[in-house]
Each structure stands twice: as structure tokens, then as C-alpha cells.
Scaffold this active site. Structure first.
Site, short mmCIF file in Angstrom:
data_model
loop_
_atom_site.label_atom_id
_atom_site.label_comp_id
_atom_site.label_asym_id
_atom_site.label_seq_id
_atom_site.Cartn_x
_atom_site.Cartn_y
_atom_site.Cartn_z
N GLU A 7 0.84 -1.20 0.00
CA GLU A 7 0.00 0.00 0.00
C GLU A 7 0.88 1.26 0.00
O GLU A 7 0.55 2.27 -0.60
CB GLU A 7 -0.88 0.05 1.25
CG GLU A 7 -1.85 -1.09 1.40
CD GLU A 7 -2.48 -1.16 2.81
OE1 GLU A 7 -3.52 -1.80 2.95
OE2 GLU A 7 -1.91 -0.58 3.77
N THR A 80 -5.91 0.25 2.97
CA THR A 80 -7.05 -0.40 2.35
C THR A 80 -8.04 -0.85 3.41
O THR A 80 -7.70 -0.91 4.59
CB THR A 80 -6.60 -1.60 1.50
OG1 THR A 80 -5.93 -2.52 2.34
CG2 THR A 80 -5.69 -1.15 0.36
N GLU A 166 -6.37 -1.00 11.62
CA GLU A 166 -5.43 -0.09 12.31
C GLU A 166 -6.04 1.23 12.79
O GLU A 166 -5.56 1.79 13.80
CB GLU A 166 -4.25 0.27 11.38
CG GLU A 166 -3.26 -0.83 11.14
CD GLU A 166 -3.65 -1.70 9.95
OE1 GLU A 166 -4.48 -1.26 9.12
OE2 GLU A 166 -3.13 -2.83 9.84
N ASP A 189 -12.31 -4.88 -0.98
CA ASP A 189 -13.23 -6.04 -0.96
C ASP A 189 -14.53 -5.61 -0.30
O ASP A 189 -14.54 -4.70 0.52
CB ASP A 189 -12.59 -7.20 -0.17
CG ASP A 189 -12.12 -6.75 1.20
OD1 ASP A 189 -10.97 -6.27 1.30
OD2 ASP A 189 -12.91 -6.84 2.17
N1 ADE Z 1 -8.17 -4.37 4.57
C1 ADE Z 1 -8.65 -4.61 3.34
N2 ADE Z 1 -9.78 -5.35 3.40
C2 ADE Z 1 -10.03 -5.58 4.71
C3 ADE Z 1 -11.04 -6.27 5.41
N3 ADE Z 1 -12.03 -6.89 4.78
N4 ADE Z 1 -10.96 -6.29 6.76
C4 ADE Z 1 -9.95 -5.67 7.40
N5 ADE Z 1 -8.97 -5.02 6.79
C5 ADE Z 1 -9.00 -4.96 5.44
#
Ligand code: ADE
Length: 229
Positions: A7, A80, A166, A189
């Protein structure tokens, strides 16, 4: 503040941050890169497991050490996150936080439940979000990539738009040290679909990270040129 090297690399490139960075503390793998108006700290590779130091523990130590080193005017937890189709989420959408909570610190004991949720102070940046065309919403943090029903219910209750690992940990340190905090999260996602998170994450990491790398310089410029700053 960023957790994964995949990232961080495009973001460093977008910010013109070059070289190997400086170690923040001899006992931790986190490194920091500093430019004229921004520093970028990355948690680094765990020395025992040889993977990026993700989730809440390294987020705390890196944030503490980075704030002590740079005395920033604001801290941004960038990275992300999982999104929610039911709340309009889409792959590579970038959200600016307007609330930051935990969804997996379940402590059903008097006011420990509220301690668990955190609900940390988040800088009021609605004007900036509007100027940049960024959607805003709740960033919800936990220490797992998956989302069992009990966590999903919590995220539905807070109307979370981004599920990360985080932001709330970074926000807690910022609250203690009285440093303004926000989070900027790009969706890899969709948590509330049938497709496995891991497959979606791997397929969309590049697109989400590219969106983040485009947005971070814009956010920093908008913060710098904010009226009344
Ligand atoms: N980072 C990217 N996708 C995530 C998810 N589904 N849960 C936690 N951190 C993520």
C-alpha cells in the site's frame, strides 16, 4: 500511518518520498520517510514472521514514535479496507473518516463496553471531503480480516463504510497526545458479498492502492490550503 508495504510504495512514489526511510525505534521494524510537508510511516516487516506488521499493536507503537519524531499537525491512518455493498461501497472507493470505532472489543461489563468501542475523536473535515468529492463515514477497526456475524452486527449498528485493522489504534494514540486524527481508506473487498475476502483483496489491491496514491497528495494539499488554517 500505513501498515502494508504494497500500500505504501505507490503512496511514497506519489509524494516523491525516496530512499529507504529511517528506523523509528531500534526495537521495532517501522520506518519513516519525511518530505517538505509530509511524513509517511510504515509499520515494517515483522522480524519473526517476515510479513508486514498489520493490525492494532504495531499501529500503536508506530504512531507513538512517529508523533514524537515529527510533532505533526494531523495524523492520517491510510490504507485499504473492506467495504459494504449495502451502504453503497464499491471497489477502489476512497473514504474519509467521520467516525472511528472498534467492532471486535466485546466486553459485556458495565462501561467497559464503551471503552471497547472506543469511538475516538476524528477531525471534522467535511469541507475538505466535499471539495475533494470524497464520501465520508464510519471506519471500524478489528484485528481480523474475516467478519463473523457478531462483528457484522456491530458494523451495521455503526453504519460502517470501511472495515480496517489499524485506524482506531492510531486514533487512540492521537487522542492521548491531543493530535488531530483522520483516516483515509480505499476499498479492496466488499464484506457483505459471497466472494471470499482474500480473493477480492488480492484481485483489487492494485486498483485500491492506486486510488489511495492519487487521493493522498490531494488530501494533503487541501489540508494545507484550508481556509482559516
Ligand atoms: N483491509 C482490506 N480489506 C479488509 C477487510 N475486509 N478487513 C480488514 N482489513 C481490510
Amino acid at each position: 500511518m500505513m501498515a502494508m508495504e504494497a500500500e505504501a510504495a505507490p503512496v511514497r512514489a506519489a509524494l516523491g518520498l525516496v530512499g529507504g526511510g529511517d528506523l523509528l525505534h531500534p526495537a521495532f521494524p517501522a520506518r519513516i520517510w519525511t518530505g517538505s510537508n509530509v511524513s509517511l510511516a510504515v509499520n515494517g516487516r515483522d522480524p519473526r514472521f517476515a510479513v508486514d506488521s498489520i493490525a492494532s499493536q504495531p499501529a500503536v507503537t508506530t504512531t507513538l514514535h512517529a508523533i514524537e519524531r515529527t510533532s505533526p499537525s494531523i495524523v492520517i491512518s491510510a490504507g485499504t479496507a473492506g467495504g459494504f455493498a449495502s451502504r453503497g461501497g464499491a471497489i477502489a472507493t476512497v473514504y474519509l473518516a467521520d467516525r472511528c470505532v472498534y467492532h471486535d472489543r466485546r466486553v459485556d461489563l458495565a462501561t467497559f463496553d464503551r471503552y471497547g468501542d472506543g469511538d475516538y475523536p476524528v477531525a471534522r473535515l467535511g469541507d475538505v471531503a466535499e471539495r475533494l468529492g470524497l464520501p465520508t463515514g464510519t471506519v471500524s477497526t478489528g484485528n481480523a480480516l474475516d467478519a463473523p456475524a457478531v462483528d457484522r452486527a456491530k458494523m451495521d449498528a455503526s453504519a460502517a463504510v470501511a472495515k480496517d485493522m489499524e485506524a482506531a489504534a492510531v486514533a487512540w494514540v492521537c487522542e492521548r497526545l491531543n493530535v488531530p486524527f483522520t483516516a483515509l481508506k480505499a476499498i479492496t473487498d466488499l464484506v457483505d458479498t459471497v466472494h471470499p475476502t482474500r480473493d477480492q483483496f488480492m484481485a483489487n489491491l492494485g486498483a485500491a492502492t492506486a486510488a489511495l496514491a492519487r487521493t493522498i497528495p490531494e488530501l494533503i494539499a487541501a489540508l494545507e490550503h484550508r481556509p482559516g488554517r
